[in-house]
Scaffold this motif. Structure first.
Motif, PDB file in Angstrom:
ATOM      1  N   GLY A   1      95.236 -13.637 -14.340  1.00 27.65           N
ATOM      2  CA  GLY A   1      95.739 -13.675 -12.982  1.00 27.65           C
ATOM      3  C   GLY A   1      94.422 -12.873 -12.040  1.00 27.65           C
ATOM      4  O   GLY A   1      94.557 -13.163 -10.832  1.00 27.65           O
ATOM      5  N   LEU A   2      93.583 -11.972 -12.389  1.00 30.10           N
ATOM      6  CA  LEU A   2      92.499 -11.311 -11.747  1.00 30.10           C
ATOM      7  C   LEU A   2      91.815 -12.147 -11.239  1.00 30.10           C
ATOM      8  O   LEU A   2      90.784 -12.624 -12.046  1.00 30.10           O
ATOM      9  N   PRO A   3      91.489 -12.183 -10.011  1.00 32.34           N
ATOM     10  CA  PRO A   3      90.202 -12.823  -9.322  1.00 32.34           C
ATOM     11  C   PRO A   3      88.824 -11.933  -9.486  1.00 32.34           C
ATOM     12  O   PRO A   3      88.738 -10.861  -9.811  1.00 32.34           O
ATOM     13  N   LEU A   4      87.735 -12.656  -9.518  1.00 29.57           N
ATOM     14  CA  LEU A   4      86.371 -12.107  -9.598  1.00 29.57           C
ATOM     15  C   LEU A   4      86.070 -11.605  -8.075  1.00 29.57           C
ATOM     16  O   LEU A   4      86.012 -12.504  -7.169  1.00 29.57           O
ATOM     17  N   ILE A   5      85.815 -10.412  -7.715  1.00 31.36           N
ATOM     18  CA  ILE A   5      85.441 -10.045  -6.305  1.00 31.36           C
ATOM     19  C   ILE A   5      84.027  -9.488  -6.272  1.00 31.36           C
ATOM     20  O   ILE A   5      83.773  -8.595  -7.302  1.00 31.36           O
ATOM     21  N   LEU A   6      83.299  -9.861  -5.397  1.00 28.62           N
ATOM     22  CA  LEU A   6      81.935  -9.321  -5.284  1.00 28.62           C
ATOM     23  C   LEU A   6      82.208  -8.305  -3.770  1.00 28.62           C
ATOM     24  O   LEU A   6      82.740  -8.559  -2.873  1.00 28.62           O
ATOM     25  N   VAL A   7      81.805  -7.076  -4.029  1.00 26.99           N
ATOM     26  CA  VAL A   7      82.065  -5.979  -3.072  1.00 26.99           C
ATOM     27  C   VAL A   7      80.633  -5.467  -2.499  1.00 26.99           C
ATOM     28  O   VAL A   7      79.900  -5.188  -3.145  1.00 26.99           O
ATOM     29  N   LEU A   8      80.715  -5.775  -1.143  1.00 29.50           N
ATOM     30  CA  LEU A   8      79.544  -5.331  -0.470  1.00 29.50           C
ATOM     31  C   LEU A   8      79.477  -3.997   0.257  1.00 29.50           C
ATOM     32  O   LEU A   8      80.638  -3.769   1.023  1.00 29.50           O
ATOM     33  N   GLY A   9      78.682  -3.108   0.283  1.00 28.91           N
ATOM     34  CA  GLY A   9      78.757  -1.886   0.920  1.00 28.91           C
ATOM     35  C   GLY A   9      78.761  -2.103   2.395  1.00 28.91           C
ATOM     36  O   GLY A   9      79.234  -1.137   3.079  1.00 28.91           O
ATOM     37  N   MET A  10      77.993  -2.993   2.959  1.00 24.26           N
ATOM     38  CA  MET A  10      77.993  -3.299   4.417  1.00 24.26           C
ATOM     39  C   MET A  10      77.953  -4.910   4.585  1.00 24.26           C
ATOM     40  O   MET A  10      77.565  -5.415   3.880  1.00 24.26           O
ATOM     41  N   ALA A  11      78.125  -5.383   5.879  1.00 26.34           N
ATOM     42  CA  ALA A  11      78.109  -6.559   6.108  1.00 26.34           C
ATOM     43  C   ALA A  11      76.614  -7.104   6.083  1.00 26.34           C
ATOM     44  O   ALA A  11      75.592  -6.242   6.526  1.00 26.34           O
ATOM     45  N   GLY A  12      76.446  -8.192   5.421  1.00 30.23           N
ATOM     46  CA  GLY A  12      75.246  -8.938   5.312  1.00 30.23           C
ATOM     47  C   GLY A  12      75.266 -10.111   4.244  1.00 30.23           C
ATOM     48  O   GLY A  12      76.124  -9.994   3.523  1.00 30.23           O
TER      49      GLY A  12
END
Length: 104
Positions: free
Chosen positions: A80-91
């Motif tokens: 049930g866990l989604p794959l998440i991409l984490v960005l340090g700042m908007a872009g």
């Protein structure tokens, strides 16, 4: 033979960006993951909001970070866990993920 699903697109919000969510009762099994920021950014991915950071990199603009996972090295998220991409700042960050879903 394995039939892969693909998810691709762009994200641009600082923090968590969900790329793929498995169907009920399943987990994601990654076979390939790529991300490419249009401007320099710090990027990593994880399974679920509280997941462990994976491939955290300070990525220069227009660089590509990619990883293929073979049969002997599949990477499985929790059920049930989604794959998440984490960005340090908007872009803008382009991504492509090849995956399957399973219960084990």
């Amino acid at each position: 033979m394995i039939y892969l699903s693909v998810a691709s697109g762009t994200v641009s919000t600082a923090g968590d960006n969900t790329l793929v969510t498995p169907s009920a009762g399943n987990r994601l099994i990654l076979h390939y993951l790529m991300y490419n920021p249009e401007t320099g950014n710090t990027v990593h991915w994880k399974f679920g909001a509280g997941g462990v950071q994976q491939m955290r990199c300070k990525v220069p603009a227009q660089s590509v970070i990619s990883r293929a996972f073979g049969d002997a090295m599949e990477l499985r998220g929790g059920v049930g866990l989604p794959l998440i991409l984490v960005l340090g700042m908007a872009g803008v960050v382009n991504y492509t993920v090849y995956y399957t879903e399973g219960q084990q």
